[in-house]
Scaffold this motif. Sequence first.
Motif, short mmCIF file in Angstrom:
data_model
loop_
_atom_site.label_atom_id
_atom_site.label_comp_id
_atom_site.label_asym_id
_atom_site.label_seq_id
_atom_site.Cartn_x
_atom_site.Cartn_y
_atom_site.Cartn_z
N VAL A 50 33.70 13.40 29.15
CA VAL A 50 32.69 12.37 28.97
C VAL A 50 31.67 12.60 30.09
N ALA A 51 30.49 13.07 29.71
CA ALA A 51 29.47 13.42 30.70
C ALA A 51 28.30 12.45 30.64
N LYS A 52 28.00 11.86 31.77
CA LYS A 52 26.85 10.96 31.91
C LYS A 52 25.99 11.48 33.05
N ALA A 53 24.82 10.92 33.20
CA ALA A 53 23.87 11.40 34.21
C ALA A 53 24.40 11.23 35.64
N ASP A 54 25.27 10.24 35.86
CA ASP A 54 25.74 9.98 37.22
C ASP A 54 27.23 10.23 37.44
N SER A 73 43.42 18.64 40.86
CA SER A 73 42.04 18.86 41.28
C SER A 73 41.35 19.70 40.23
N GLY A 74 40.06 19.85 40.40
CA GLY A 74 39.33 20.67 39.46
C GLY A 74 37.92 20.94 39.94
N LYS A 75 37.28 21.80 39.20
CA LYS A 75 35.88 22.14 39.45
C LYS A 75 35.23 22.23 38.08
N ILE A 76 34.03 21.67 37.97
CA ILE A 76 33.31 21.75 36.70
C ILE A 76 31.94 22.35 36.95
N THR A 77 31.53 23.19 36.02
CA THR A 77 30.21 23.80 36.05
C THR A 77 29.49 23.39 34.77
N LEU A 78 28.31 22.80 34.94
CA LEU A 78 27.49 22.39 33.80
C LEU A 78 26.29 23.33 33.71
N LEU A 79 26.08 23.86 32.51
CA LEU A 79 24.95 24.76 32.26
C LEU A 79 24.04 24.12 31.23
N SER A 80 22.86 23.69 31.67
CA SER A 80 21.89 23.04 30.80
C SER A 80 20.60 23.83 30.88
N SER A 82 18.43 26.58 31.94
CA SER A 82 18.56 27.50 33.08
C SER A 82 19.14 26.81 34.30
N ASP A 83 19.45 25.51 34.19
CA ASP A 83 20.03 24.76 35.31
C ASP A 83 21.54 24.89 35.34
N LYS A 84 22.06 25.09 36.54
CA LYS A 84 23.51 25.19 36.74
C LYS A 84 23.89 24.20 37.84
N THR A 85 24.86 23.34 37.50
CA THR A 85 25.35 22.35 38.46
C THR A 85 26.86 22.47 38.56
N GLU A 86 27.36 22.50 39.79
CA GLU A 86 28.81 22.55 40.03
C GLU A 86 29.23 21.29 40.77
N ALA A 87 30.43 20.82 40.44
CA ALA A 87 30.95 19.62 41.09
C ALA A 87 32.47 19.71 41.18
N THR A 88 33.02 19.03 42.15
CA THR A 88 34.47 18.97 42.33
C THR A 88 35.02 17.77 41.59
N LEU A 89 36.08 17.99 40.83
CA LEU A 89 36.76 16.92 40.10
C LEU A 89 37.93 16.43 40.94
N VAL A 90 38.03 15.11 41.10
CA VAL A 90 39.14 14.52 41.86
C VAL A 90 39.84 13.48 40.99
N SER A 102 24.55 13.71 40.30
CA SER A 102 23.42 13.71 39.39
C SER A 102 23.56 14.92 38.48
N PHE A 103 23.69 14.67 37.18
CA PHE A 103 23.98 15.75 36.23
C PHE A 103 22.99 15.74 35.06
N LYS A 104 22.62 16.93 34.61
CA LYS A 104 21.83 17.08 33.39
C LYS A 104 22.81 17.30 32.26
N VAL A 105 22.87 16.34 31.33
CA VAL A 105 23.89 16.39 30.27
C VAL A 105 23.29 16.18 28.88
N ALA A 106 22.28 16.94 28.58
CA ALA A 106 21.64 16.84 27.27
C ALA A 106 22.50 17.52 26.21
N SER A 107 22.19 17.24 24.96
CA SER A 107 22.88 17.90 23.86
C SER A 107 22.70 19.41 24.00
#
Length: 130
Positions: A50-54, A73-80, A82-90, A102-107
Amino acid sequence: MKLKRFWATAALLATLGTAMAAQEHEHGHGHEPMHGGVVVEASDMDFELVAKADVVTLYLRDHGKPAITKGGSGKITLLSGSDKTEATLVPAGDNKLEAKGSFKVASGTKAVAMVTLPGKKAINVRFALK
């Protein structure tokens, strides 16, 4: 003769389909989203993103039951685009891992999560947001 074979095959397929549906229901292997996200099966577990902007939340189910994420634990990489965002999952509750930011989560956004749970090998899970 061909008609008999056709009906025998049709009956066999119908029986198998019914048996598989019953087994799926019996073992809780339905892959329907429970939180409005995208569900993917990997390593005999269901992962719902479930991905939201925040906040990005990853819900885990093991054979239809909430999976314990304490100590995970985990790590997630979002590719929207040409934008790439990485975050740590806890861990953020009994069966979820979460990342705030802050995440870009468009269709069409692609996501790759690497999840590690206590006593298990790391699991790589890929998603495509709708």
